[in-house]
Motif scaffolding. Structure first.
Motif, mmCIF file in Angstrom:
data_model
loop_
_atom_site.group_PDB
_atom_site.id
_atom_site.type_symbol
_atom_site.label_atom_id
_atom_site.label_comp_id
_atom_site.label_asym_id
_atom_site.label_seq_id
_atom_site.Cartn_x
_atom_site.Cartn_y
_atom_site.Cartn_z
ATOM 1 N N LEU A 103 0.844 -1.203 0.000
ATOM 2 C CA LEU A 103 0.000 0.000 0.000
ATOM 3 C C LEU A 103 0.880 1.254 0.000
ATOM 4 O O LEU A 103 0.639 2.198 -0.759
ATOM 5 N N ASP A 104 1.916 1.221 0.846
ATOM 6 C CA ASP A 104 2.809 2.380 0.924
ATOM 7 C C ASP A 104 3.506 2.634 -0.412
ATOM 8 O O ASP A 104 3.657 3.779 -0.838
ATOM 9 N N ALA A 105 3.937 1.528 -1.051
ATOM 10 C CA ALA A 105 4.651 1.681 -2.323
ATOM 11 C C ALA A 105 3.747 2.369 -3.360
ATOM 12 O O ALA A 105 4.197 3.249 -4.107
ATOM 13 N N LEU A 106 2.466 1.988 -3.384
ATOM 14 C CA LEU A 106 1.554 2.621 -4.335
ATOM 15 C C LEU A 106 1.369 4.100 -3.999
ATOM 16 O O LEU A 106 1.390 4.957 -4.879
ATOM 17 N N ALA A 109 4.363 5.940 -5.186
ATOM 18 C CA ALA A 109 4.405 6.083 -6.647
ATOM 19 C C ALA A 109 3.417 7.155 -7.114
ATOM 20 O O ALA A 109 3.680 7.883 -8.069
ATOM 21 N N TRP A 110 2.278 7.234 -6.440
ATOM 22 C CA TRP A 110 1.260 8.201 -6.860
ATOM 23 C C TRP A 110 1.469 9.582 -6.212
ATOM 24 O O TRP A 110 0.806 10.546 -6.570
ATOM 25 N N GLY A 111 2.316 9.619 -5.203
ATOM 26 C CA GLY A 111 2.590 10.887 -4.535
ATOM 27 C C GLY A 111 1.432 11.396 -3.700
ATOM 28 O O GLY A 111 1.218 12.601 -3.575
ATOM 29 N N LEU A 112 0.639 10.471 -3.158
ATOM 30 C CA LEU A 112 -0.476 10.871 -2.288
ATOM 31 C C LEU A 112 -0.898 9.676 -1.432
ATOM 32 O O LEU A 112 -0.477 8.558 -1.686
ATOM 33 N N ARG A 113 -1.674 9.937 -0.411
ATOM 34 C CA ARG A 113 -2.222 8.834 0.383
ATOM 35 C C ARG A 113 -3.573 8.481 -0.231
ATOM 36 O O ARG A 113 -4.554 9.225 -0.101
ATOM 37 N N ALA A 114 -3.608 7.352 -0.960
ATOM 38 C CA ALA A 114 -4.838 6.955 -1.651
ATOM 39 C C ALA A 114 -5.887 6.477 -0.643
ATOM 40 O O ALA A 114 -5.559 6.094 0.478
ATOM 41 N N ASN A 115 -7.140 6.509 -1.076
ATOM 42 C CA ASN A 115 -8.193 5.872 -0.280
ATOM 43 C C ASN A 115 -7.981 4.363 -0.307
ATOM 44 O O ASN A 115 -7.412 3.837 -1.267
ATOM 45 N N GLU A 144 -11.808 9.086 7.109
ATOM 46 C CA GLU A 144 -12.463 9.617 5.913
ATOM 47 C C GLU A 144 -12.092 8.831 4.650
ATOM 48 O O GLU A 144 -12.843 8.796 3.688
ATOM 49 N N LYS A 145 -10.925 8.223 4.665
ATOM 50 C CA LYS A 145 -10.399 7.626 3.425
ATOM 51 C C LYS A 145 -10.539 6.111 3.361
ATOM 52 O O LYS A 145 -10.539 5.536 2.275
#
Ligand code: BG6
Length: 494
Positions: A103-106, A109-115, A144-145
């Motif tokens: 999860l952290d790697a993604l 890579a995306w430069g944000l904390r994804a939901n 929230e996420k």
């Protein structure tokens, strides 16, 4: 609403539901442009799959089960890059460390904390392990996420459902938990709200003064298939009435909501469940009927009885058919029976809601003419036929006065778009954080409370009559008697 960058984690990633329903739903959302650019699916399972093998396994499922059929090679190629597999034992804390790293790697890579959307498509005994481990590994901490989707069965009785709710809410906020009931995602079921509350015509009649009775029938042609092991501990009452049918009843009986907010709608539905008159154990024999299919003929083929199905006890007391009559103790519905029934191995697959209006107070016509004067009836066909029909009486065109039933029909086939599958609607809602169509803890518990007397009575007194209907019939004979007592008949019957 836009779907935001999201990672979906499927516990039970190699299971049947993922292959048949979840992956096709995500794929079709992708096709229709609903998924964000930053989107990933991580499937978890015990089997040793590489990412490539896992993708191929899901692709097979798509070809077989998706409403859009075999995926086009180039589209599938761009979609499948979003899918990865993590071999893991979901009871082992170490697996959550590895998942966390992914999860952290993604995120990096995306430069944000994804939901994060965690889909718990696992047997009930594993829910505790997943919940506790997710919490302890801190993977779903952003209220929230981060959300959890919990599949049915949600408990096996009131006590176990309460335990499960307690467990989930100890580790997560109620707003993070989506308890799924896939019937609520069906197009025709959602349309009940539009039909009732976007039209001024029916609501004034939608009460005890004009409605005689309501029937909700969910008839299936399939038997238990290969789910005997699960079904033996469930039965029709738990498997269908506690969730799907009672939810349909809520949609029909709820008061008009003030707004389309999730909590408002869920409150109005919970009100219905709270208003259902509790049955006493003595009443169960008069208000509920159970059945179990024996061998029979369906579509020209001989099919085995329930007790001969794989994984089923040869003396099984499990019901494959259940019919229950409920009354609602509130102003709108006082005295109006709601008949709910569901069964496996019925003659045809058909899910229907029938709202029967009272007869005219006085017939202007002769007795002979009045024979054709049937009460108005609204039929909401949920599946596989999808339409809404209003039966009324008309004069048969001709020189003489003759009456004939006629129908006004809204047919979904006339709408050009392909109807999305229930899981598409529900997963998109979950991605958007919309809880309207998911079940709140109090709704689930109230529904268990409603069926508890029937469950207890049936379990304490094994049926001496099973099997009491043949595959290919519309259920046991005493189901006809249940409704005939008030002078009513089932919309379809033997
Ligand atoms: C599931 C039940 O929840 O619903 C199954 O466990 C049943 O036994 C199924 O067959 C019916 O769903 P649908 O969408 O095919 O009507």
């Amino acid at each position: 609403k836009e779907a935001v960058p999201t990672i979906v984690v499927i516990f039970g990633g190699t299971g049947d539901l993922t292959k048949r329903k979840l992956l096709p739903a995500f794929y079709n959302l992708f096709l229709a442009g609903w998924l964000p650019e930053e989107f990933a699916i991580i499937g978890l399972g015990r089997s040793a799959f590489t990412d490539e093998k896992y993708r191929a396994h899901l692709q097979e499922g798509l070809t077989e089960f998706s409403r859009t059929g075999e995926p086009k090679a180039d589209i599938w190629d761009s979609f499948n890059q979003k899918i990865t597999y993590l071999q893991s034992d979901i009871q082992d804390a170490g697996a959550y460390k590895k998942l966390g790293d992914k999860l952290d790697a993604l995120d990096q890579a995306w430069g944000l904390r994804a939901n994060r959307l965690f889909y718990l498509s696992v047997a009930p005994q594993f829910i505790e392990a997943v919940t506790v481990n997710l919490h302890e590994a801190g993977l779903a901490n952003e209220v929230e996420k981060d959300h959890l989707i919990v599949e049915k069965p949600f408990g096996k009785d009131l006590e176990s459902a309460r335990h499960l709710n307690k467990l989930l809410t100890q580790h997560f906020q109620e707003s993070q938990i989506f308890r799924i009931d896939h019937y609520l995602g069906k197009e025709t079921v959602q349309n009940i709200l539009a039909f009732r509350f976007a039209n001024a015509l029916f609501e004034p009649l939608w009460n005890r003064n004009y409605i005689d009775f309501v029937q909700i029938s969910v008839m299936e042609q399939v038997g238990v298939e290969d789910r005997g092991g699960y079904y033996e501990g469930a039965g029709a009452l738990r498997d269908m009435i506690q969730n799907h049918l009672l939810q349909l009843m809520c949609m029909v009986a709820m008061e008009p909501p003030v707004s389309f907010e999730a909590e408002e709608i869920r409150n109005r539905k919970a009100d219905v469940l709270r208003a259902i008159r509790p049955l006493t154990h003595e009443q169960v024999t008069r208000y509920a009927v159970r059945g179990q299919y024996g061998p029979g003929w369906l579509q020209g083929k001989q099919v085995p009885g329930y007790r001969e199905e794989p994984g089923v006890d040869a003396q099984s007391n499990t019901e494959t058919y259940a019919a229950v009559k409920f009354y609602l103790d509130n102003w709108r519905w006082q005295g109006v029976p709601f008949y709910l029934r569901t069964g496996k191995r019925m003659q045809e697959k058909t899910s229907t809601i029938t709202v029967q209006f009272r007869p005219v107070p006085h017939s202007t016509f002769s007795n002979k003419l009045s024979e054709n004067l049937l009460p108005n009836r609204l039929t909401i066909n949920i599946q596989p036929q999808m339409d809404i029909r209003l039966r009324f009486t008309a004069k048969r065109p001709g020189l003489e006065m003759e009456l004939t039933p006629a129908e006004m029909v809204f047919d979904y086939d006339t709408c050009s778009t392909q109807t999305p599958e229930a899981y598409e609607t529900l997963l998109l809602d979950a991605l958007q954080g919309d809880a309207t169509l998911f079940m709140r803890s109090d709704q689930v518990e109230a529904a268990w409370e409603v069926i508890t007397p029937v469950l207890e009575t049936w379990e304490s007194r094994p049926s001496l009559e099973f099997p009491n209907y043949s595959a290919g019939m519309w259920g046991p004979e005493n189901a006809e008697a249940l409704i005939a007592r008030e002078g009513h008949t089932w919309a379809v019957s033997n």
